[in-house]
Enzyme design. Structure first.
Site, PDB file in Angstrom:
ATOM      1  N   SER A  23      48.641 -24.843 -56.757  1.00 20.69           N
ATOM      2  CA  SER A  23      47.724 -24.088 -57.599  1.00 20.69           C
ATOM      3  C   SER A  23      47.452 -24.780 -58.936  1.00 20.69           C
ATOM      4  O   SER A  23      47.048 -25.941 -58.936  1.00 20.69           O
ATOM      5  CB  SER A  23      48.279 -22.679 -57.777  1.00 20.69           C
ATOM      6  OG  SER A  23      47.221 -21.802 -58.010  1.00 20.69           O
TER       7      SER A  23
ATOM      8  N   LYS B 257      46.506 -28.868 -59.591  1.00 22.98           N
ATOM      9  CA  LYS B 257      45.532 -29.516 -60.479  1.00 22.98           C
ATOM     10  C   LYS B 257      46.264 -30.559 -61.323  1.00 22.98           C
ATOM     11  O   LYS B 257      45.799 -31.691 -61.511  1.00 22.98           O
ATOM     12  CB  LYS B 257      44.882 -28.491 -61.429  1.00 22.98           C
ATOM     13  CG  LYS B 257      44.302 -27.228 -60.773  1.00 22.98           C
ATOM     14  CD  LYS B 257      43.679 -26.287 -61.800  1.00 22.98           C
ATOM     15  CE  LYS B 257      43.713 -24.804 -61.469  1.00 22.98           C
ATOM     16  NZ  LYS B 257      42.962 -24.292 -60.388  1.00 22.98           N
TER      17      LYS B 257
ATOM     18  N   TRP C 240      39.666 -17.905 -53.236  1.00 23.44           N
ATOM     19  CA  TRP C 240      39.616 -18.212 -54.680  1.00 23.44           C
ATOM     20  C   TRP C 240      39.729 -19.727 -54.925  1.00 23.44           C
ATOM     21  O   TRP C 240      39.102 -20.260 -55.832  1.00 23.44           O
ATOM     22  CB  TRP C 240      40.762 -17.443 -55.355  1.00 23.44           C
ATOM     23  CG  TRP C 240      40.747 -17.438 -56.850  1.00 23.44           C
ATOM     24  CD1 TRP C 240      41.719 -17.921 -57.678  1.00 23.44           C
ATOM     25  CD2 TRP C 240      39.737 -16.895 -57.713  1.00 23.44           C
ATOM     26  NE1 TRP C 240      41.376 -17.724 -58.987  1.00 23.44           N
ATOM     27  CE2 TRP C 240      40.153 -17.098 -59.046  1.00 23.44           C
ATOM     28  CE3 TRP C 240      38.500 -16.271 -57.485  1.00 23.44           C
ATOM     29  CZ2 TRP C 240      39.404 -16.697 -60.148  1.00 23.44           C
ATOM     30  CZ3 TRP C 240      37.756 -15.863 -58.592  1.00 23.44           C
ATOM     31  CH2 TRP C 240      38.205 -16.082 -59.899  1.00 23.44           C
TER      32      TRP C 240
ATOM     33  N   HIS D 163      47.585 -17.630 -50.506  1.00 27.48           N
ATOM     34  CA  HIS D 163      47.900 -18.523 -51.624  1.00 27.48           C
ATOM     35  C   HIS D 163      49.421 -18.538 -51.823  1.00 27.48           C
ATOM     36  O   HIS D 163      49.997 -17.578 -52.332  1.00 27.48           O
ATOM     37  CB  HIS D 163      47.192 -17.953 -52.862  1.00 27.48           C
ATOM     38  CG  HIS D 163      47.202 -18.850 -54.042  1.00 27.48           C
ATOM     39  ND1 HIS D 163      46.397 -19.950 -54.153  1.00 27.48           N
ATOM     40  CD2 HIS D 163      47.931 -18.799 -55.192  1.00 27.48           C
ATOM     41  CE1 HIS D 163      46.605 -20.535 -55.325  1.00 27.48           C
ATOM     42  NE2 HIS D 163      47.546 -19.851 -55.975  1.00 27.48           N
TER      43      HIS D 163
HETATM   44  C1  GTR Z   1      44.664 -18.382 -60.959  1.00 26.75           C
HETATM   45  C2  GTR Z   1      43.675 -19.411 -61.428  1.00 26.75           C
HETATM   46  C3  GTR Z   1      43.621 -20.519 -60.433  1.00 26.75           C
HETATM   47  C4  GTR Z   1      44.998 -20.978 -59.969  1.00 26.75           C
HETATM   48  C5  GTR Z   1      46.028 -19.877 -59.933  1.00 26.75           C
HETATM   49  C6  GTR Z   1      47.496 -20.316 -59.936  1.00 26.75           C
HETATM   50  O1  GTR Z   1      44.721 -17.269 -61.750  1.00 26.75           O
HETATM   51  O2  GTR Z   1      42.428 -18.782 -61.570  1.00 26.75           O
HETATM   52  O3  GTR Z   1      42.822 -21.571 -60.920  1.00 26.75           O
HETATM   53  O4  GTR Z   1      45.424 -22.055 -60.706  1.00 26.75           O
HETATM   54  O5  GTR Z   1      45.916 -19.003 -60.968  1.00 26.75           O
HETATM   55  O6  GTR Z   1      47.899 -21.265 -60.600  1.00 26.75           O
HETATM   56  O7  GTR Z   1      48.266 -19.610 -59.276  1.00 26.75           O
END
Ligand code: GTR
Length: 356
Positions: A190, A194, A283, A335
């Site tokens: 997540s 990045k 997402w 996720h």
């Molecule tokens: C979310 C964010 C994502 C992702 C995620 C995470 O809220 O919008 O870009 O990075 O968090 O890190 O779990």
């Protein structure tokens, strides 16, 4: 993909024609991403590591857990130190290493699979990102306090600072006798996916980078955003401190962006990239993650490599394109960083270990 910023053309319009051009284009793309996305990279400082505790009972006693402290010499009189945990093999010799950026420093956190990693012959280092600087807009916290934020729009966002910390952890890990410095992978899920991609784009010591559900500003292209996916506008409003101000000040105007996320992946060439998505994680926009693999692939050709052996058709669930230097895998589920993700990353690394 014609609507994407061109990978194989310098900013002044000159085409990329040779491996030397590609290397120069990589440097240009890194500065573009520094100036327009994540903020300027920070130079390294001298690092040392020391062991503070040892647990010999991990993985039925086949591995040792070392709790380490990594100490960064920030200037002549000041140090900043942070904890790092290493689950290491006990047999002699240099071992391949996975460094995971994680959300916790619990020894058996839900995202960790230390026994699985160890049984596959790897050592595992785990770095809790908030020991570097907290995940908020406070730039006086932790390491961020040492890097006064530039006011010209290119100041390092938190992602750059976390990537810097991963680099310092690697400085120490690569100096260890029991680490095979040619076989190091960086893994992140997540927001830390990045971070892992941005770190590996810059740091050529990382042979393999594995991003899991990294989504917007990770592996997912902006210009192909699918329904339910996170947009540039939303992410820069919710987390402006992850990025440089130049990105935030664009107010989500994707069409005018001078890059897309395939640039980020292409900066890793000719090394190895494994992009994982989850089918129920709209997402993070799985299809746009696959499309950035397609877009980045031509960079590898300049190094005599294949790049991505997939195409633009969204791959099926629990399927992927594992064979090129860029691999993509979409598992079922949500996720999360789970066993199937670890299995695909480790399979990818093992498959490519003996190449070149
Ligand atoms: C979310 C964010 C994502 C992702 C995620 C995470 O809220 O919008 O870009 O990075 O968090 O890190 O779990």
């Amino acid at each position: 993909m014609d609507f994407m910023p061109e990978l194989l053309r310098f900013t002044d319009g000159t085409p990329v024609r040779s491996p030397a051009d590609m290397a120069a284009r990589r440097r240009e793309m890194i500065s573009l991403l520094e100036n327009e996305a994540y903020g300027k990279a920070i130079p390294p400082v001298p690092v040392s590591g020391r062991r503070v505790a040892t647990d010999a009972h991990c993985a039925c006693g086949t591995a040792v857990v070392e709790d380490l402290r990594i100490c960064c010499k920030m200037d002549k009189n000041t140090e900043y130190s942070f904890p790092l945990r290493l689950y290491r093999q006990t047999s002699p010799g240099k071992k391949p290493l996975l460094l995971l950026l994680n959300f916790s420093d619990k020894k058996y956190h839900e995202y960790l699979q230390p026994e699985f990693v160890l049984q596959n012959g790897f050592s595992l280092a785990v770095l809790h990102y908030e020991h570097l600087t907290r995940d908020n807009g406070d730039f006086s916290d932790g390491l961020a306090a040492f890097f006064p934020r530039r006011t010209d729009g290119t100041g390092a966002g938190k992602i750059t600072i976390w990537a810097w910390g991963a680099g310092r952890a690697l400085d120490y890990l690569l100096s260890r006798e029991d680490v095979d410095e040619t076989q190091v992978a960086l893994i992140g899920h997540s927001r830390l996916g990045k971070t892992a991609l941005w770190c590996a784009a810059q740091d050529e010591r990382i042979r393999y980078v594995c991003s899991n559900d990294s989504g917007c500003m990770g592996a997912a292209c902006h210009r192909t955003l699918h329904e339910g996916g996170e947009s540039l506008k939303v992410i820069t409003r919710a987390f402006p401190f992850w990025f440089c101000d130049n990105l935030v000040n664009r107010h989500g105007q994707t069409d005018a962006l001078p890059f897309d996320q395939h640039f980020l992946l292409a900066c890793v060439a000719p090394r190895y990239v494994c992009i994982n998505s989850a089918a129920e994680d709209a997402w993070a926009d799985p299809t746009s993650e696959q499309l950035s693999c397609v877009g980045a692939s031509p960079a590898w050709a300049f190094y005599g490599k294949t790049g991505f052996l997939g195409n633009e058709t969204p791959c099926g669930v629990d399927e992927g394109f594992p064979d090129g230097e860029i691999a993509y895998y979409k598992r079922s589920g949500k996720h999360f960083l789970g066993l199937p993700d670890w299995a695909s990353f480790i399979g990818f690394i093992k498959d490519h270990r003996n190449n070149d």
